[in-house]
Design an enzyme around this catalytic site. Structure first.
Site, mmCIF file in Angstrom:
data_model
loop_
_atom_site.group_PDB
_atom_site.id
_atom_site.type_symbol
_atom_site.label_atom_id
_atom_site.label_comp_id
_atom_site.label_asym_id
_atom_site.label_seq_id
_atom_site.Cartn_x
_atom_site.Cartn_y
_atom_site.Cartn_z
ATOM 1 N N CYS A 85 0.840 -1.187 0.000
ATOM 2 C CA CYS A 85 0.000 0.000 0.000
ATOM 3 C C CYS A 85 0.886 1.251 0.000
ATOM 4 C CB CYS A 85 -0.964 0.000 1.171
ATOM 5 S SG CYS A 85 -0.420 0.909 2.611
ATOM 6 N N GLU A 86 0.470 2.216 -0.792
ATOM 7 C CA GLU A 86 1.320 3.393 -0.949
ATOM 8 C C GLU A 86 1.204 4.352 0.236
ATOM 9 O OE1 GLU A 86 0.088 5.143 -4.606
ATOM 10 O OE2 GLU A 86 -1.494 6.343 -3.691
ATOM 11 N N HIS A 87 0.251 4.115 1.119
ATOM 12 C CA HIS A 87 0.109 5.016 2.264
ATOM 13 C C HIS A 87 0.998 4.616 3.429
ATOM 14 C CE1 HIS A 87 -4.046 5.540 0.340
ATOM 15 N NE2 HIS A 87 -3.275 6.548 -0.008
ATOM 16 N N HIS A 88 1.226 3.303 3.608
ATOM 17 C CA HIS A 88 2.002 2.831 4.755
ATOM 18 C C HIS A 88 3.190 1.969 4.341
ATOM 19 C CE1 HIS A 88 -2.190 3.496 6.136
ATOM 20 N NE2 HIS A 88 -1.585 4.058 7.161
ATOM 21 N N GLN A 126 -5.541 -0.493 -3.792
ATOM 22 C CA GLN A 126 -6.269 -1.597 -4.434
ATOM 23 C C GLN A 126 -7.161 -1.111 -5.580
ATOM 24 O OE1 GLN A 126 -8.221 -4.238 -1.658
ATOM 25 N NE2 GLN A 126 -9.567 -5.067 -3.241
ATOM 26 N N HIS A 154 -5.429 -6.217 3.894
ATOM 27 C CA HIS A 154 -4.468 -5.125 4.008
ATOM 28 C C HIS A 154 -3.777 -5.172 5.364
ATOM 29 C CE1 HIS A 154 -5.713 -2.668 0.430
ATOM 30 N NE2 HIS A 154 -6.666 -3.585 0.484
ATOM 31 N N CYS A 156 -1.858 -3.018 6.535
ATOM 32 C CA CYS A 156 -1.855 -1.712 7.196
ATOM 33 C C CYS A 156 -3.115 -1.532 8.044
ATOM 34 C CB CYS A 156 -1.692 -0.576 6.190
ATOM 35 S SG CYS A 156 -3.055 -0.353 5.048
HETATM 36 ZN ZN LIG Z 1 -2.136 1.446 3.957
#
Ligand SMILES: [Zn+2]
Length: 192
Positions: A85-88, A126, A154, A156
């Site tokens: 995931c690009e956020h975490h 996703q 996920h 995260c």
């Molecule tokens: Zn994430």
């Protein structure tokens, strides 16, 4: 050439940065168990993001065959994928299910999991992963329709306790004939 973890040479700048990061996290980077960790992490991350250096449309085109007769769904289901995931920058992984209805061309069945892998091996969300797979097939094969369903867990959410353990996130996207609910239903029934 296909990139594997063995063919990857660790990026020296990445190694140095990971050394620093491990220290900033409160660890002693000179302790024996951690000595080679920065290099291993660099290599692992380079492998997990190798999709940036690969061209999914070229993969599909490398095995494109003219087929004028078959106008039913071609389905490749239960394609395992692993992404970040690009956020975490934590893993999300699961299965992709793909169907398309050929217009003039079909592609080698093994190419479909390859393109899933290429898009998954990037920093992703996703929803975009689902859309990019759909767009790639639509733009390359120009089928009468394509549908992509992605189910994923996920880390995260799970590791950080944001969501219930083992909850699945499902996304889907489609074009053409799959705009008809009946066609989507047929596909969903075939992948259940
Ligand atoms: Zn994430």
């Amino acid at each position: 050439m296909r990139i594997t973890e063995n063919t990857i040479v660790a990026n020296e700048a990445l190694v140095q940065h990971y050394k620093e990061i491990i220290g900033l996290l409160g660890e002693d980077v000179t302790r024996e168990g951690l000595l080679k960790t920065p290099e291993r992490v660099a290599k692992a991350m380079q492998f997990l993001t190798k999709g940036y250096n690969e061209d999914p449309e070229a993969i599909l085109r490398s095995a494109m065959f003219k087929e004028e007769g078959y106008k039913q769904m071609v389905i490749v289901k239960d394609i395992d994928f692993f992404s970040m995931c690009e956020h975490h920058m934590l893993p999300f992984f699961g299965k992709a299910h793909i169907a398309y209805i050929p217009r003039h061309y079909i592609t080698g069945l093994s190419k479909i999991p390859r393109i899933v892998d290429i898009f998954a091996r990037r920093l992703q969300i996703q929803e975009r992963l689902t859309m990019q797979i759909k767009d790639c097939i639509q733009q390359t094969l120009d089928p009468l329709g394509v549908m992509v369903v992605v189910e994923a867990q996920h880390m995260c959410m799970q590791m950080r306790g944001v969501e219930k353990q083992n909850s699945l996130t499902t996304t889907s996207d489609f074009t053409g004939f799959f705009q008809q609910a009946k066609t989507r239903e047929e596909f969903m029934n075939l992948i259940r």
